[in-house]
Enzyme design. Structure first.
Site, PDB file in Angstrom:
ATOM      1  N   HIS A  52       0.831  -1.216   0.000  1.00 17.82           N
ATOM      2  CA  HIS A  52       0.000   0.000   0.000  1.00 17.82           C
ATOM      3  C   HIS A  52       0.861   1.260   0.000  1.00 17.82           C
ATOM      4  O   HIS A  52       0.438   2.306  -0.490  1.00 17.82           O
ATOM      5  CB  HIS A  52      -0.965  -0.026   1.185  1.00 17.82           C
ATOM      6  CG  HIS A  52      -2.072  -1.024   1.014  1.00 17.82           C
ATOM      7  ND1 HIS A  52      -3.387  -0.759   1.323  1.00 17.82           N
ATOM      8  CD2 HIS A  52      -2.061  -2.297   0.539  1.00 17.82           C
ATOM      9  CE1 HIS A  52      -4.132  -1.822   1.055  1.00 17.82           C
ATOM     10  NE2 HIS A  52      -3.349  -2.774   0.581  1.00 17.82           N
ATOM     11  N   ASP A  68       8.401   4.808  -0.317  1.00 16.30           N
ATOM     12  CA  ASP A  68       9.108   5.869   0.408  1.00 16.30           C
ATOM     13  C   ASP A  68       8.732   5.976   1.876  1.00 16.30           C
ATOM     14  O   ASP A  68       9.213   6.862   2.583  1.00 16.30           O
ATOM     15  CB  ASP A  68       8.850   7.228  -0.284  1.00 16.30           C
ATOM     16  CG  ASP A  68       7.371   7.601  -0.290  1.00 16.30           C
ATOM     17  OD1 ASP A  68       6.542   6.793   0.178  1.00 16.30           O
ATOM     18  OD2 ASP A  68       7.037   8.711  -0.769  1.00 16.30           O
ATOM     19  N   THR A 176      -1.401 -15.739   0.166  1.00 14.13           N
ATOM     20  CA  THR A 176      -1.223 -17.038   0.827  1.00 14.13           C
ATOM     21  C   THR A 176      -0.951 -16.882   2.324  1.00 14.13           C
ATOM     22  O   THR A 176      -1.024 -17.843   3.084  1.00 14.13           O
ATOM     23  CB  THR A 176      -0.086 -17.850   0.163  1.00 14.13           C
ATOM     24  OG1 THR A 176      -0.071 -19.157   0.710  1.00 14.13           O
ATOM     25  CG2 THR A 176       1.280 -17.226   0.400  1.00 14.13           C
TER      26      THR A 176
HETATM   27 CA   LIG Z   1      -0.866 -20.316   2.606  1.00 18.79          CA
END
Ligand SMILES: [Ca+2]
Ligand code: HEM
Length: 336
Positions: A52, A68, A176
């Site tokens: 993000h 940054d 995951t």
């Molecule tokens: Ca996983």
């Protein structure tokens, strides 16, 4: 070729003397942020935070400074963006550790992501480049993709930041080790796959299984039906798994730990220096801990098999066995 080695005052060995300053920071992160090298909520969130932060950038100019640390320094602005829902927990946690380190915010956010990810068995050892200058401004809103976005919009936003469709799928390997706190606030910590503590390819398999239920008060915006009680499925993950532009990239990840690791590592290396002048950065990758291995193979969750797969790529599907027993109910990630 001979690799230069430097022994630091504390006995650690690295390729570059400047990297010596980072070993104590790695220890601090492990103790104070990651509860003693855990692949838990904070490790997962530190990886999400690096994304993000970095994606607030455009190769065409006119957006933010990229990788940054603006999301940490200007968190009062950036945590207010809808797409950053739930990010305030990890920015608050990182604020307690960051001032003790002397690092720039960008170095801190992206080192924390590399170290947190390394706590998850099966992860590749991520690159870490050292020397980002302080951020100058908050990123503008609407740079972070949302699970309600169309595949066309998601691929366009990533292309604007310099990523191909194949790299988008590589980056989504991160799901995951992911769970959702705010997609459905009634069930915080709801994981995206049945192995949220392992950096395997299980999420690519489970997103293809026929959805039959909502784990909480669904449907919520950006949520579609999942195959397992206690499992969250993002609409964006599902649509990317089905779209002709990305379905084969998605399927190729399944049970190919080596492919997933190398593609995720390469795409993260690019993400974590977006907007930076890399000629001024020092490669300190050797301060990142070596992750434990995951040897695989992955399996269908109990009671599932090939007949439950919504295959959207015409290449042969890998042969995968099924765990014995009744269908599992997934537990939420603690601390969420
Ligand atoms: Ca996983
Ligand atoms: C199409 C692009 C993406 C979308 C729409 C998306 C969306 C989301 C959403 C909605 C959540 C759950 C937030 C919550 O309810 O708490 C989440 C979690 C997460 N995302 Fe993504 N994501 C995308 C790409 C990425 C990428 C590129 C990365 C990293 C490279 C990433 C890493 C994570 C991680 C690690 C979590 C779990 C955080 C935790 O468990 O605390 N995501 N994502």
């Amino acid at each position: 070729a001979l690799t230069k080695r430097v022994t630091c005052d504390d006995g650690n060995v690295t390729a570059n003397k400047a990297c010596c300053a980072l070993f104590p920071v790695v220890s601090l992160l492990q103790e104070q942020l990651f509860d003693g090298s855990e692949c838990g909520e904070e490790a997962h969130s530190a990886l999400r935070l690096s994304f993000h932060d970095a994606i607030g950038f455009s190769v065409n100019g006119g957006k933010g400074g990229g990788a940054d640390g603006s999301i940490l320094i200007f968190n009062t602005t950036e945590t207010g963006f809808h797409a950053n829902g739930g990010i305030d927990d990890i920015t608050a946690d990182q604020w307690k550790v960051f001032p003790q380190t002397g690092l720039s915010a960008g170095d801190f956010v992206h080192l924390a992501a590399a170290v947190g990810t390394a706590n998850c068995p099966g992860a590749p050892r991520l690159q870490f480049m050292f020397g980002r200058p302080p951020p100058v401004a908050a990123a503008p809103d609407f740079t972070v993709p949302e699970p309600t976005d169309s595949v066309t919009d998601i691929l366009a936003r990533f292309a604007d930041a310099g990523f191909s469709p194949e790299e988008v799928i590589a980056l989504l390997s991160s799901h995951t080790i992911a769970a959702a706190d705010v997609v459905d606030p009634s069930i915080p910590g709801t994981p995206f796959d049945s192995t949220v503590g392992t950096f395997d390819t299980q999420v690519f398999l489970e997103v293809l299984l026929k959805g039959t239920l909502f784990p909480g008060n669904g449907p919520q915006p950006g949520e579609v039906e999942s195959p397992l009680a206690g499992e969250m499925r993002l609409q964006s993950d599902f649509e990317l798994s089905q779209d002709p532009r990305t379905a084969c990239f998605w399927q190729q990840m399944i049970n190919d730990q080596t492919r997933m690791q190398s593609q995720f590592k390469a795409a993260m290396a690019k993400l974590q220096v977006l907007g930076q002048d890399t000629s001024k950065l020092i490669d300190c990758s050797d301060v990142v801990p070596q992750p434990a291995t995951f040897s695989g193979p992955i399996s269908f969750p109990a009671s599932f098999s090939q007949s439950d797969v919504q295959q959207a790529c015409s290449s042969a599907f890998p042969a995968i066995s099924t765990v014995a027993g009744p269908a599992p109910t997934l537990a939420p990630v603690p601390g969420s």
